[in-house]
Design a protein around this motif. Sequence first.
Motif, PDB file in Angstrom:
ATOM      1  N   GLY A  94       0.696  -0.964   0.077  1.00 58.20           N
ATOM      2  CA  GLY A  94       0.104  -0.036  -0.046  1.00 58.20           C
ATOM      3  C   GLY A  94       0.862   1.135  -0.048  1.00 58.20           C
TER       4      GLY A  94
ATOM      5  N   SER B  61      -4.584   3.734   6.478  1.00 61.97           N
ATOM      6  CA  SER B  61      -3.651   3.503   5.324  1.00 61.97           C
ATOM      7  C   SER B  61      -4.680   2.974   3.906  1.00 61.97           C
ATOM      8  CB  SER B  61      -2.617   2.488   5.524  1.00 61.97           C
ATOM      9  OG  SER B  61      -3.069   1.179   5.953  1.00 61.97           O
ATOM     10  N   THR B  62      -3.760   3.351   2.874  1.00 62.89           N
ATOM     11  CA  THR B  62      -4.454   2.751   1.644  1.00 62.89           C
ATOM     12  C   THR B  62      -4.045   1.659   1.236  1.00 62.89           C
ATOM     13  OG1 THR B  62      -4.772   3.417  -0.735  1.00 62.89           O
ATOM     14  CG2 THR B  62      -2.505   4.026   0.121  1.00 62.89           C
ATOM     15  N   THR B  63      -4.929   0.718   0.731  1.00 63.02           N
ATOM     16  CA  THR B  63      -4.620  -0.709   0.061  1.00 63.02           C
ATOM     17  C   THR B  63      -4.357  -0.479  -1.368  1.00 63.02           C
ATOM     18  OG1 THR B  63      -6.767  -1.044  -0.623  1.00 63.02           O
ATOM     19  CG2 THR B  63      -6.290  -1.743   1.506  1.00 63.02           C
ATOM     20  N   ASP B  64      -4.239   0.637  -2.020  1.00 61.39           N
ATOM     21  CA  ASP B  64      -3.726   0.796  -3.460  1.00 61.39           C
ATOM     22  C   ASP B  64      -2.315   0.483  -3.308  1.00 61.39           C
ATOM     23  OD1 ASP B  64      -6.353   1.281  -4.228  1.00 61.39           O
ATOM     24  OD2 ASP B  64      -6.424   3.320  -4.095  1.00 61.39           O
TER      25      ASP B  64
ATOM     26  N   GLU C  99      -1.615   7.292   6.616  1.00 61.51           N
ATOM     27  CA  GLU C  99      -2.123   8.676   7.035  1.00 61.51           C
ATOM     28  C   GLU C  99      -1.636   8.835   8.158  1.00 61.51           C
ATOM     29  OE1 GLU C  99      -3.002  10.434   4.922  1.00 61.51           O
ATOM     30  OE2 GLU C  99      -3.924   9.457   3.169  1.00 61.51           O
TER      31      GLU C  99
END
Length: 356
Positions: free
Chosen positions: A150, A159-162, A154
């Motif tokens: 990811g 958090s982002t999984t992208d 933040e």
Amino acid sequence: MTTPRTEHLVLPGVLTAEQALATVAGIRAVQREDGAIPWFRGHHLDPWDHTEAAMALDAAGEHDAAERAYAWLARHQNDDGSWYAAYADGDFADVTDRGRETNFVAYVAVGVWHHYLSTGDDTFLDRMWPVVHAAIEYVLRLQQPGGQIGWKGEDDGTSTTDALLTGSSSVHHALRCALAIAEQREEAQPDWELAVGALRHAIRRHPERFLDKGRYSMDWYYPVLGGALTGAEAKSRLEEGWDRFVVPGLGVRCVVPNPWVTGGESAELALTLWALGESDRALQILQSIQHLRDPDSGLYWTGYVYQDRAVWPEELTTWTAGSLLLAVAALGGHEATCTIFEGTHLPSGLDPDCCG
């Protein structure tokens, strides 16, 4: 005090000894007393480019200045092992982007291993090991079940999984350097070995696990530069994208179809070519971007819009100069830089094709 060394930074059509000294001095002139290296004075510092500039200083023999850069990272690491994405003019108290980008965080391992290989300083490695360990642990908390990383955490702990292919490829390189540090210290990290293998497998076999950023040249060459793709597979990838991204005589596009070549991407492609044994093409790429050199500062303009025959943006960045110096150092046989980017002697982790 250390003395700059330029014998391996002299390259026909790229740098003379005098020009190499000027470029090193240009980076040193931007570095703050506390060790921070922003893009340029008045702009921001990000941890990845800060480390890239520090590595260039080590390649030039400026070990004291490089060590001060790593000390800045050690002093200002967040409690969770991360750093913020941007600090105004390198001032740790003035954070301008509170995101925590995983490839920014992981890259400290590359810089620390490069500094150790450049100096043989065991005390430095002992001092920086907790910093590297905490950084890698932070990054791996954002690894997804498919192996990809990811791209950002933040400030509130989410958090982002992208995942980004370029960022994950850079993390792959950093994980291998972190494993090399662990081996040097005889502190086995089996979870890291599993993580780097799963990440490499995702990069090689599962493009669908990453956001589609195929317009960007970094997504083209970074799987090779980061060591996930090697041999015939790597060469095939570069050949497939060559005409799309390389502008003969001017450098490498940052993003298609924009008529904009950039010094950093061009230098990184040269380093990638060198790692594949294509030193002649690497030299040609480096020669092609000398129109970006500012003779007064010794630094390099970030990019050039060739359709308008205009430098843009009008900024002389330490990381552009740093990436060029590292590419030149590799071609010049600087042992530490060669070891870091050629990759043969870096741990590889789990076999990339053993994962589903």
